[in-house]
Design an enzyme around this catalytic site. Structure first.
Site, PDB file in Angstrom:
ATOM      1  N   ASP A 292       0.835  -1.273   0.082  1.00 54.94           N
ATOM      2  CA  ASP A 292       0.123   0.071   0.066  1.00 54.94           C
ATOM      3  C   ASP A 292       0.973   1.216   0.020  1.00 54.94           C
ATOM      4  OD1 ASP A 292      -2.151   1.538   0.088  1.00 54.94           O
ATOM      5  OD2 ASP A 292      -2.585   1.128   2.335  1.00 54.94           O
ATOM      6  N   HIS A 293       0.405   2.568  -0.600  1.00 57.97           N
ATOM      7  CA  HIS A 293       1.178   3.499  -0.139  1.00 57.97           C
ATOM      8  C   HIS A 293       1.003   4.192   0.961  1.00 57.97           C
ATOM      9  CE1 HIS A 293       0.431   3.465  -4.958  1.00 57.97           C
ATOM     10  NE2 HIS A 293       1.824   3.127  -4.521  1.00 57.97           N
ATOM     11  N   HIS A 469      -4.951   3.953   0.789  1.00 55.07           N
ATOM     12  CA  HIS A 469      -6.082   3.013   0.475  1.00 55.07           C
ATOM     13  C   HIS A 469      -5.965   2.609  -1.025  1.00 55.07           C
ATOM     14  CE1 HIS A 469      -7.523   4.984   3.718  1.00 55.07           C
ATOM     15  NE2 HIS A 469      -7.927   6.208   3.291  1.00 55.07           N
ATOM     16  N   HIS A 470      -4.645   2.133  -1.341  1.00 53.42           N
ATOM     17  CA  HIS A 470      -4.293   1.698  -2.617  1.00 53.42           C
ATOM     18  C   HIS A 470      -3.626   0.171  -2.421  1.00 53.42           C
ATOM     19  CE1 HIS A 470      -3.338   5.851  -4.089  1.00 53.42           C
ATOM     20  NE2 HIS A 470      -4.699   5.762  -4.009  1.00 53.42           N
ATOM     21  N   ALA A 471      -4.499  -0.702  -1.602  1.00 56.69           N
ATOM     22  CA  ALA A 471      -3.785  -1.919  -1.126  1.00 56.69           C
ATOM     23  C   ALA A 471      -3.872  -2.965  -2.293  1.00 56.69           C
ATOM     24  CB  ALA A 471      -4.996  -2.599  -0.197  1.00 56.69           C
TER      25      ALA A 471
END
Length: 544
Positions: A292-293, A469-471
């Site tokens: 994730d970021h 929220h870039h899982a």
């Protein structure tokens, strides 16, 4: 026996694309299952409604991570879309594909067909870009891509200030030159959010060969030996099994797809044994490689003309609401950020490893999930590392499907990630201190003037850092022992089962992940059609 050719689990960014493309063939029957409700609400359609959806009780899974020791044992909030459109119905609508080298790296890791030149046609196929068509942009596709309806002067000044500190301009962040600074595009059409459901499924909802069910909670995949034969789900309080004549396709996202696989007996053997789940096949990579970021937010007090906070708070927000209702324009028709700069944290990086996003407004994130626009004029910029070195896990909390998985993202556990994000904070400060933007700044609010040394900035990251929220990556494709799916997205060691969503990314892409997730589904639909499995022999009479 209720049977369909293809059962798609999850009506999110990937599942909606697959449902549309597979049902394009009238000879196939497609079932699209979604645990959440329909998402036809005003604040879903209105782009500015994303803040209202951040902690929505019906349209959001409202997940939290496990306590993270390096972040003062915080349990970080992780929103995920729950409803038709999935996270594309609640996100910031930013349309970023990623760097071409992201995909070339995927190909180099043993995934032929996933290099940039391979996937570019799928990006173009899904787009209708209001800038028109060129070598990199597509027109005529289901997904509308547009420029901001308001280009705030402060955003233009951010681009100019970034250029003055050496960051090159780029006219199209999804075009030939990805690294640089420029205005972003969004999944917005005539002032309305273009979720995957809105773009792909809603226009064809009347097809007789496409069935869409909401409130259908899939508990596990059903197997006949090593062959997926259907799904077991709870619907209207009743448990039932639905059969797949051709394939089951899991599109539940990077957080839920590994959970469904493990609950079905596909995953690390020790994990399954710990929860008393009968093993179908040992797949040690399921739930591993979570990427994730890690995101950190900064804000600056600004002159009134440099921010639109006052336009969307107080009494003026009602005028903006009326403007939006009458014309579909104004500040309620904007995505989450206006401008992005893709930069290197250090000269040795092969290509940009940081994304800096700017917006001429600011908000305060509260620990309970509430997002509130700040009342005073402010501007904000955020940064995250695009290619994190640290990876985490998704594991089962119990064998009960109703229990959320346990998430350990392992943020800030790798020193290179820490150094890169600190360098990003310093780059934000350089840009905001440069003209013409510097004249708009009245003072730094967060992190604030007290955060000067690396240790002081690190403390700010630990206290205020969040997830973008870039899982991704938890069912990665590849050839190694930890690969869950092959390059055709088939679950290794099993038949008639695929995973098609962000979880298959070997590495998370350089930027927001919604666009590449939809591309994966566009390509996945072609792979499924090319493989064209015949009916399962045990299914009498074919699909209904």
């Amino acid at each position: 026996m209720e049977t369909y050719d293809y059962i798609i689990v999850g009506a999110g960014s990937a599942g909606c694309v697959l449902a549309r493309r597979l049902s394009d063939d009238p000879s196939l029957s497609v079932l699209l299952l979604e645990a959440g409700p329909p998402a036809d609400k005003f604040w879903v359609r209105a782009p500015a409604g994303m803040a209202k959806l951040y902690f929505h009780k019906q349209l959001n899974w409202n997940y939290f991570t496990e306590p993270m020791p390096l972040l003062h044992d915080r349990r970080m909030y992780w929103p995920r879309g729950k409803g038709l459109g999935g996270s594309s119905a609640i996100n910031g609508m930013v349309y970023i594909r990623g760097h071409r080298k992201d995909f070339d790296t995927w190909r180099g890791l043993g995934n032929p067909g996933w290099g940039f030149e391979d996937v570019l046609p799928y990006f173009k196929r899904m787009e209708h870009n209001d800038r028109g068509e060129d070598a990199y942009r597509g027109v005529g596709g289901p997904l509308w891509i547009s420029d901001p309806v308001v280009r705030h002067p402060a955003s233009a000044d951010f681009i100019e200030a970034a250029a003055r500190v050496g960051i090159p301009r780029t006219e199209d962040l999804n075009g030939e030159v990805h690294d640089g600074v420029g205005f972003m595009q969004h999944n917005i059409r005539k002032g309305r959010r273009q979720s995957a459901y809105t773009a792909y499924v809603a226009p064809v909802r009347g097809r007789t060969n496409l069935t869409v069910r909401t409130g259908a909670f899939v508990q596990r995949i059903v197997f006949d030996g090593l062959e997926a034969s259907g799904v077991e789900l709870i619907e209207e309080g009743r448990q039932r099994t639905i059969h797949a004549a051709r394939e089951v396709i899991v599109c539940a996202g990077a957080l839920n797809s590994p959970q469904i696989l493990m609950l079905s007996g596909v995953g690390p053997g020790d994990e399954l044994q710990r929860h008393g789940i009968r093993q179908i096949i040992q797949s040690p990579g399921v739930g591993r490689n979570l990427q994730d970021h890690f995101y950190v937010h900064t804000s600056y007090r600004a002159t009134r003309a440099s921010s639109y906070n006052h336009e969307i708070t107080g009494l003026r927000k009602y005028w903006q609401g009326l403007r939006y209702l009458l014309s579909g324009t104004g500040y309620l028709a904007l995505g989450s950020s206006q401008v992005a700069a893709f930069v290197k944290s250090r000269p040795e990086e092969d290509y940009a490893d940081l994304q800096i996003s700017f917006r001429p407004m600011s908000f305060t994130y509260h620990g309970d999930g509430v997002v509130e626009v700040d009342p005073a004029p402010s501007m904000a910029a955020s940064v995250y590392r695009l290619r994190p070195a640290g990876t985490g896990t998704v594991s089962l909390r119990s064998a009960d499907p109703r229990q959320s998985p346990a998430f350990q993202p392992q943020f800030l556990t790798h020193p290179e990630d820490v150094k890169a994000v600190i360098a990003g904070i310093r780059q934000i400060r350089r840009i905001l201190a440069s003209e013409p933007l510097a004249s708009r700044v009245l003072g730094e609010h967060m992190p604030g003037p007290h955060a000067v040394t690396d240790d002081e900035i690190l403390e700010y990251l630990r206290t205020h850092g969040n997830s973008a929220h870039h899982a991704a990556g938890t069912c990665k494709m590849g050839q190694d022992a930890m690969a869950v799916v092959d390059e055709r997205l088939r679950v290794r060691g099993l038949r008639r089962l695929r995973v098609v969503d962000a979880s298959v990314m070997p590495h998370v892409t350089s930027g927001n992940t919604n666009a590449p997730t939809m591309m994966i589904a566009e390509k996945g639909a072609d792979l499924i059609r090319q493989d064209a499995l015949v009916y399962r022999a045990s299914v009498d009479g074919g699909p209904n």
